[in-house]
Design an enzyme around this catalytic site. Structure first.
Site, mmCIF file in Angstrom:
data_model
loop_
_atom_site.group_PDB
_atom_site.id
_atom_site.type_symbol
_atom_site.label_atom_id
_atom_site.label_comp_id
_atom_site.label_asym_id
_atom_site.label_seq_id
_atom_site.Cartn_x
_atom_site.Cartn_y
_atom_site.Cartn_z
ATOM 1 N N ASP A 85 -5.769 1.077 12.553
ATOM 2 C CA ASP A 85 -7.053 0.391 12.320
ATOM 3 C C ASP A 85 -7.931 0.251 13.825
ATOM 4 O O ASP A 85 -9.245 0.193 13.399
ATOM 5 C CB ASP A 85 -6.709 -0.809 11.783
ATOM 6 C CG ASP A 85 -5.914 -0.658 10.378
ATOM 7 O OD1 ASP A 85 -6.749 -0.647 9.518
ATOM 8 O OD2 ASP A 85 -4.939 -0.775 10.590
ATOM 9 N N GLN A 124 0.868 -1.193 -0.103
ATOM 10 C CA GLN A 124 0.086 0.037 0.104
ATOM 11 C C GLN A 124 0.727 1.318 -0.023
ATOM 12 O O GLN A 124 0.403 2.236 -0.673
ATOM 13 C CB GLN A 124 -0.869 0.075 1.233
ATOM 14 C CG GLN A 124 -2.210 -1.009 1.282
ATOM 15 C CD GLN A 124 -1.561 -2.246 1.868
ATOM 16 O OE1 GLN A 124 -0.596 -2.849 2.171
ATOM 17 N NE2 GLN A 124 -2.610 -2.806 2.504
HETATM 18 O O1 MRU Z 1 -5.204 -3.823 5.083
HETATM 19 P P1 MRU Z 1 -5.666 -2.284 4.685
HETATM 20 O O2 MRU Z 1 -5.017 -1.660 3.573
HETATM 21 O O3 MRU Z 1 -7.018 -1.998 4.853
HETATM 22 O O4 MRU Z 1 -4.895 -1.596 6.086
HETATM 23 C C1 MRU Z 1 -5.377 -0.631 6.640
HETATM 24 C C2 MRU Z 1 -4.240 0.414 6.399
HETATM 25 O O5 MRU Z 1 -4.305 0.983 5.503
HETATM 26 C C3 MRU Z 1 -3.341 0.593 7.355
HETATM 27 O O6 MRU Z 1 -3.147 -0.017 8.494
HETATM 28 C C4 MRU Z 1 -3.501 2.267 7.940
HETATM 29 O O7 MRU Z 1 -2.060 2.507 8.430
HETATM 30 C C5 MRU Z 1 -4.292 2.420 8.843
HETATM 31 S S1 MRU Z 1 -5.994 2.668 8.400
HETATM 32 C C6 MRU Z 1 -6.136 4.398 8.022
#
Ligand code: MRU
Length: 355
Positions: free
Chosen positions: A238, A197
């Protein structure tokens, strides 16, 4: 934020359909996908067409509005709503915003006096949730920008930019705001294996904002911090437990430990909706395990301009893929929410009155 001069939100609703940016294709293509039913929206969350805590929260809120719009106008209404909520709950386990949004819309549906009123209420609450999400990101940006000096070199992990929310983002919002204030910043974007990401989404967002940056391999962060080349780390979250422990994308924990070891401030930016007051500490946070294929393969654009995936390891090798980790509160310098900046030990000042 803008793409090609046009303002986009990450996810929105048009009539009964949910529309969202297809994050599988970024940075190579920009496409909007239409999701006619709540089952399509749930599948888009599960397969990460939309991802990032705030964005999946908003998508789940809209998904609940679709549930109410689809539900039959008779005694089966309540059962359809309960099943729809459960379908959306089962998509991803870690991001607190998903459950927060489902519960808010569900509460409005249950309190309504008729299916007609419930539908109106569900659509209104889902829209409000999205607006609150965007406003929280902007406020986090304004507060967090004060932590960044002109010339700061900032490291971030995964993508907690506007693609991870409805707009603005959490970890990247202070960077966007500081840049708009005229501060010159440099961002190190951890590539963030396995789904990358950072390399795909954070780098694309920073290109769009014209902010100087470099993608770094995940294992380069310690080296840069030890050499004094990083002034601050900002990550999203999260789910934040009541004691200030922070769940975030896998690999965050080791960045926090290395930051602590090297005296680099480690900030967590997240809206209040990410705080789970029911989880006393990080051990109570469910950690998602995803397909081993995300580790065994990488996806990208071939030199011929085709999207493709290639296998990394031997055909018979298996992989493990925990998607998140927990950073103990003692490694977190401060948490930035839309209400202010607080040390993890001071988090309880934002607890709901019932606690
Ligand atoms: O697995 P994802 O891409 O949904 O993961 C979440 C995230 O993008 C990260 O953990 C992020 O740093 C926090 S969510 C704003």
């Amino acid at each position: 934020m803008k793409v090609g001069g046009v303002h986009y939100r990450t996810v929105w609703m048009e009539g009964p359909a949910v529309r969202m940016i297809n994050q599988h294709l970024i940075p190579h293509r920009f496409e909007i996908i239409d999701l006619p039913t709540h089952r399509d929206t749930a599948e888009a969350i599960r397969t990460m067409i939309v991802r990032g805590a705030g964005a999946i929260g908003a998508a789940a809120g809209y998904g609940m509005a679709q549930v109410a719009l689809e539900a039959p106008d008779d005694e089966r209404f309540s059962q359809y709503v309960a099943q729809g909520a459960e379908t959306l709950r089962q998509t991803r386990p870690t991001a607190q915003d998903l459950f927060y949004a489902i519960d808010r819309v569900l509460g409005g549906i249950v309190a309504a006096s008729s299916p007609v009123a419930a539908r109106e209420e569900a659509v209104a609450i889902a829209g409000r949730l999205a607006d609150e999400n965007a406003a929280a990101g902007e406020a986090i940006g304004r507060l967090g920008a004060d932590l960044l000096a002109d010339g700061a070199r900032v490291l971030t992990h995964c993508n907690a930019g506007w693609l991870a929310f409805v707009d603005w983002g959490s970890a990247l919002a202070p960077i966007y705001m500081a840049a708009r204030q005229g501060k010159r910043l440099f961002v190190y974007a951890d590539e963030t294996r396995p789904r990358c990401q950072g390399a795909r989404l954070t780098a694309w967002e920073l290109c769009g904002e014209g902010i100087p940056h470099a993608i770094i391999a995940d294992n380069a962060a310690g080296h840069l911090m030890r050499r004094g080349q990083v002034d601050a780390v900002i990550v999203g979250s999260d789910r934040i437990a009541a004691n200030g422990d922070v769940a975030n994308k896998i690999g965050t924990y080791e960045k926090a430990v290395v930051a602590h070891e090297n005296g680099v401030p480690f900030y967590v930016a997240a809206p209040e909706s990410t705080i789970d007051w029911e989880s006393p500490d990080g051990d109570a946070i469910p950690i998602e395990e995803r397909s081993e294929d995300e580790v065994l393969y990488v996806e990208g654009l071939s030199d011929a301009g085709e999207l493709c995936r290639v296998r990394l390891g031997p055909a018979e090798t298996r992989a493990l893929n925990p998607a998140f980790d927990v950073t103990p509160a003692r490694y977190v310098t401060a948490i930035i929410t839309q209400r202010g900046i607080a040390a993890p030990s001071e988090l309880s000042r934002w607890a709901p009155p019932s606690r």
